[in-house]
Scaffold this motif. Sequence first.
Motif, PDB file in Angstrom:
ATOM      1  N   GLU A  18       0.778  -1.171  -0.211  1.00 36.85           N
ATOM      2  CA  GLU A  18       0.072  -0.105   0.061  1.00 36.85           C
ATOM      3  C   GLU A  18       0.975   1.129  -0.145  1.00 36.85           C
ATOM      4  O   GLU A  18       0.234   2.376  -0.405  1.00 36.85           O
ATOM      5  CB  GLU A  18      -0.778  -0.019   1.172  1.00 36.85           C
ATOM      6  N   TYR A  19       2.127   1.064   0.551  1.00 33.73           N
ATOM      7  CA  TYR A  19       2.856   2.495   0.703  1.00 33.73           C
ATOM      8  C   TYR A  19       3.630   2.710  -0.657  1.00 33.73           C
ATOM      9  O   TYR A  19       4.778   2.260  -0.691  1.00 33.73           O
ATOM     10  CB  TYR A  19       3.802   2.413   1.918  1.00 33.73           C
ATOM     11  N   TYR A  20       2.944   3.425  -1.597  1.00 37.82           N
ATOM     12  CA  TYR A  20       3.665   3.586  -2.868  1.00 37.82           C
ATOM     13  C   TYR A  20       4.811   4.696  -2.974  1.00 37.82           C
ATOM     14  O   TYR A  20       5.390   4.738  -3.860  1.00 37.82           O
ATOM     15  CB  TYR A  20       2.383   3.944  -3.972  1.00 37.82           C
ATOM     16  N   PRO A  59      14.892  14.021   0.071  1.00 33.35           N
ATOM     17  CA  PRO A  59      13.918  13.063  -0.546  1.00 33.35           C
ATOM     18  C   PRO A  59      12.890  12.418   0.445  1.00 33.35           C
ATOM     19  O   PRO A  59      12.812  12.799   1.683  1.00 33.35           O
ATOM     20  CB  PRO A  59      15.022  11.747  -0.713  1.00 33.35           C
ATOM     21  N   GLY A  60      12.125  11.510   0.027  1.00 30.87           N
ATOM     22  CA  GLY A  60      11.403  10.834   0.782  1.00 30.87           C
ATOM     23  C   GLY A  60       9.879  11.541   1.254  1.00 30.87           C
ATOM     24  O   GLY A  60       9.164  10.915   2.107  1.00 30.87           O
ATOM     25  N   SER A  61       9.616  12.634   0.607  1.00 29.37           N
ATOM     26  CA  SER A  61       8.507  13.506   1.276  1.00 29.37           C
ATOM     27  C   SER A  61       8.539  13.678   2.758  1.00 29.37           C
ATOM     28  O   SER A  61       7.419  13.981   3.544  1.00 29.37           O
ATOM     29  CB  SER A  61       7.416  12.606   1.033  1.00 29.37           C
ATOM     30  N   GLY A 115       6.861  16.825   3.957  1.00 26.03           N
ATOM     31  CA  GLY A 115       5.412  16.635   4.171  1.00 26.03           C
ATOM     32  C   GLY A 115       5.033  16.572   6.016  1.00 26.03           C
ATOM     33  O   GLY A 115       3.837  16.772   6.350  1.00 26.03           O
ATOM     34  N   ASN A 116       6.055  16.400   6.655  1.00 22.12           N
ATOM     35  CA  ASN A 116       5.666  16.430   8.021  1.00 22.12           C
ATOM     36  C   ASN A 116       5.702  17.930   8.701  1.00 22.12           C
ATOM     37  O   ASN A 116       5.011  18.108   9.986  1.00 22.12           O
ATOM     38  CB  ASN A 116       6.785  15.739   8.872  1.00 22.12           C
ATOM     39  N   LEU A 117       6.113  18.865   7.841  1.00 24.73           N
ATOM     40  CA  LEU A 117       6.130  20.274   8.368  1.00 24.73           C
ATOM     41  C   LEU A 117       4.745  20.821   7.754  1.00 24.73           C
ATOM     42  O   LEU A 117       4.326  20.313   6.590  1.00 24.73           O
ATOM     43  CB  LEU A 117       7.470  21.100   7.606  1.00 24.73           C
ATOM     44  N   ALA A 132      -2.641   3.920   2.226  1.00 18.95           N
ATOM     45  CA  ALA A 132      -1.160   3.892   2.386  1.00 18.95           C
ATOM     46  C   ALA A 132      -0.826   4.020   4.140  1.00 18.95           C
ATOM     47  O   ALA A 132       0.312   3.634   4.586  1.00 18.95           O
ATOM     48  CB  ALA A 132      -0.258   5.021   1.765  1.00 18.95           C
ATOM     49  N   TYR A 133      -1.595   4.553   4.655  1.00 24.42           N
ATOM     50  CA  TYR A 133      -1.381   4.853   6.212  1.00 24.42           C
ATOM     51  C   TYR A 133      -2.366   3.877   7.013  1.00 24.42           C
ATOM     52  O   TYR A 133      -2.362   4.123   8.148  1.00 24.42           O
ATOM     53  CB  TYR A 133      -1.850   6.225   6.406  1.00 24.42           C
ATOM     54  N   ASN A 134      -2.888   2.832   6.488  1.00 31.82           N
ATOM     55  CA  ASN A 134      -3.833   2.090   7.352  1.00 31.82           C
ATOM     56  C   ASN A 134      -3.700   0.533   6.513  1.00 31.82           C
ATOM     57  O   ASN A 134      -4.476  -0.102   6.005  1.00 31.82           O
ATOM     58  CB  ASN A 134      -5.445   2.437   7.016  1.00 31.82           C
ATOM     59  N   THR A 178      -0.188  12.296  16.487  1.00 29.79           N
ATOM     60  CA  THR A 178       1.403  11.946  16.279  1.00 29.79           C
ATOM     61  C   THR A 178       2.299  12.372  14.871  1.00 29.79           C
ATOM     62  O   THR A 178       3.263  12.603  14.954  1.00 29.79           O
ATOM     63  CB  THR A 178       1.701  10.496  16.546  1.00 29.79           C
ATOM     64  N   GLU A 179       1.191  12.906  14.022  1.00 25.17           N
ATOM     65  CA  GLU A 179       2.051  13.108  12.696  1.00 25.17           C
ATOM     66  C   GLU A 179       1.094  13.687  11.525  1.00 25.17           C
ATOM     67  O   GLU A 179      -0.260  13.466  11.705  1.00 25.17           O
ATOM     68  CB  GLU A 179       2.510  12.027  11.918  1.00 25.17           C
ATOM     69  N   ASN A 180       1.465  14.792  10.783  1.00 24.45           N
ATOM     70  CA  ASN A 180       0.740  15.032   9.646  1.00 24.45           C
ATOM     71  C   ASN A 180       1.782  14.697   8.580  1.00 24.45           C
ATOM     72  O   ASN A 180       3.136  14.918   8.790  1.00 24.45           O
ATOM     73  CB  ASN A 180       0.839  16.684   9.797  1.00 24.45           C
ATOM     74  N   SER A 181       0.993  14.332   7.507  1.00 28.52           N
ATOM     75  CA  SER A 181       1.615  14.246   6.328  1.00 28.52           C
ATOM     76  C   SER A 181       1.102  14.730   5.226  1.00 28.52           C
ATOM     77  O   SER A 181       0.056  14.284   4.583  1.00 28.52           O
ATOM     78  CB  SER A 181       1.988  12.685   6.257  1.00 28.52           C
ATOM     79  N   TYR A 182       1.883  15.988   4.719  1.00 26.77           N
ATOM     80  CA  TYR A 182       1.186  17.188   3.748  1.00 26.77           C
ATOM     81  C   TYR A 182       1.335  16.348   2.069  1.00 26.77           C
ATOM     82  O   TYR A 182       2.330  15.976   2.114  1.00 26.77           O
ATOM     83  CB  TYR A 182       1.573  18.378   3.786  1.00 26.77           C
TER      84      TYR A 182
HETATM   85  C1  AVJ Z   1       8.935   9.655   6.582  1.00 27.49           C
HETATM   86  C2  AVJ Z   1       7.450  11.510   6.979  1.00 27.49           C
HETATM   87  C3  AVJ Z   1       7.652  10.655   4.750  1.00 27.49           C
HETATM   88  O1  AVJ Z   1       4.634  10.816   6.090  1.00 27.49           O
HETATM   89  O2  AVJ Z   1       4.671   9.126   4.695  1.00 27.49           O
HETATM   90  C4  AVJ Z   1       4.785   6.548   7.052  1.00 27.49           C
HETATM   91  C5  AVJ Z   1       6.112   8.647   7.745  1.00 27.49           C
HETATM   92  N1  AVJ Z   1       4.249   7.716   8.766  1.00 27.49           N
HETATM   93  N2  AVJ Z   1       3.782   5.950   7.413  1.00 27.49           N
HETATM   94  C6  AVJ Z   1       5.198   9.567   5.468  1.00 27.49           C
HETATM   95  C7  AVJ Z   1       5.192   7.746   7.812  1.00 27.49           C
HETATM   96  C8  AVJ Z   1       3.556   6.489   8.410  1.00 27.49           C
HETATM   97  C9  AVJ Z   1       6.539   9.261   6.146  1.00 27.49           C
HETATM   98  N3  AVJ Z   1       7.609  10.288   6.102  1.00 27.49           N
END
Ligand code: AVJ
Length: 300
Positions: A42-44, A144-146, A149-151, A186-188, A260-264
Motif C-alpha cells: 500500500e505504501y507507494y 528526499p522521501g516526502s 510533508g511532516n512540516l 497507505a497509512y492504514n 502524532t503526525e501530519n503528512s502533507y
Molecule cells: C517519512 C514522513 C515521509 O509521512 O509518509 C509513514 C512517515 N508515517 N507512514 C510519511 C510515515 C506513516 C512518512 N515520512
Amino acid sequence: MPSSFRDDVVAGLSAPQKSLPPKYFYDAAGSRLFARICRLPEYYLTRAELALTRRDLASIARFAGRGGQLIEYGSGEGIKSRLLIRALRPAVYVPVDISQEALDAAARRLAREFPLLRIVPVAGDFSRPLEIPISRKPRVVYFPGSTIGNLTPEEAHAFLAMSRGMAARMLVGVDLKKDPALLHAAYNDARGVTAAFNLNLLARINRELGADFDLRRWRHYAFYDPAEGRIEMHLVSMGAQKVELGKHRFHFAAGDTIHTENSYKYSLDGFRELAARAGFTSAKAWTDRRGLFALYGLNT
Ligand code: AVJ
C-alpha cells in the motif's frame, strides 16, 4: 537550549489537543518498522520515488551539477542516495540525520562503496539551522522521501527559505495529492505495520522515560483531510485512563487522541507556488508514470 525528548513529551501531553513530534518515531525499533512500511504494497511513496529517480537520473544529475557538495537530509543509507552519488560524483557528501547511529552506519557503508568520496556526517534535526561545513564547491541540498510533508506549509516555507541561504539548488521529494482512498490505504495497511509504527512511540516513551502507557488501550487512527491536504495520524484512547511519567500525570477520556503526525500532500502547482514564495525562481518536477510522487529541482 535544545529540547530533550522528555521535555517535548511533557509539553505535548500537557496541551488541550495532545500531540507528540513525529521525529521521535525513529528509535531503533521505529526505524526498523519504517523500513517495513517502505516495502508494504500500500505504501507507494518509496517505490514511486525510486522509480522516477532511476528513470530520470541523467536529467536529475544535469540539474544538480557534478563534482559539488551534496547535502542530504536523512541518513543516506538508501538506494536513492547511492544512485545520486554515483551520478553526481560529488566532491563532498554531507549526510544530516537526527540519529547518530544511523549516520555512522551510513557513513561507514558509503566509505566502503565510494573510497574517494569525502563524507562529512552532521548529526542534527533539519527543523533547526545546522552547522554545516560549507565548501567552496557548488552546493545542492537533497531532501528526499516526502519528509518535508511532516512540516506545515508555513514551516516548509521557512525551511526552504533557510536552505536557499545554504545552496543555490535543491532536490525535494514531495508526495502528491491523489484519490483519498489510495492515501488512506497507505497509512492504514492491512498488515498493521503503520499501526505498530505509531504505537511504538508510546512503547519508546515507556522504555526511555519510564512512563506506563498500556499499549493495549491505544489504537492507531489515520485519515486524510482533503481541506488541509494532509494525512493525520493519531493514537486514540480506548476508555478513560491515566498515564504516569515521572512526577507528571496525564488523564485521557475515552476517544481522546494524541496527534502524532501530519503528512502533507501537494498538487504539482501547489508545491511550485510554495517554492516560489520561498524565493526559488524555477521549479522543475520529475514524476513517476502514475503521477503519485514528484521530485522537484529548485533553483534560486
Ligand atoms: C517519512 C514522513 C515521509 O509521512 O509518509 C509513514 C512517515 N508515517 N507512514 C510519511 C510515515 C506513516 C512518512 N515520512
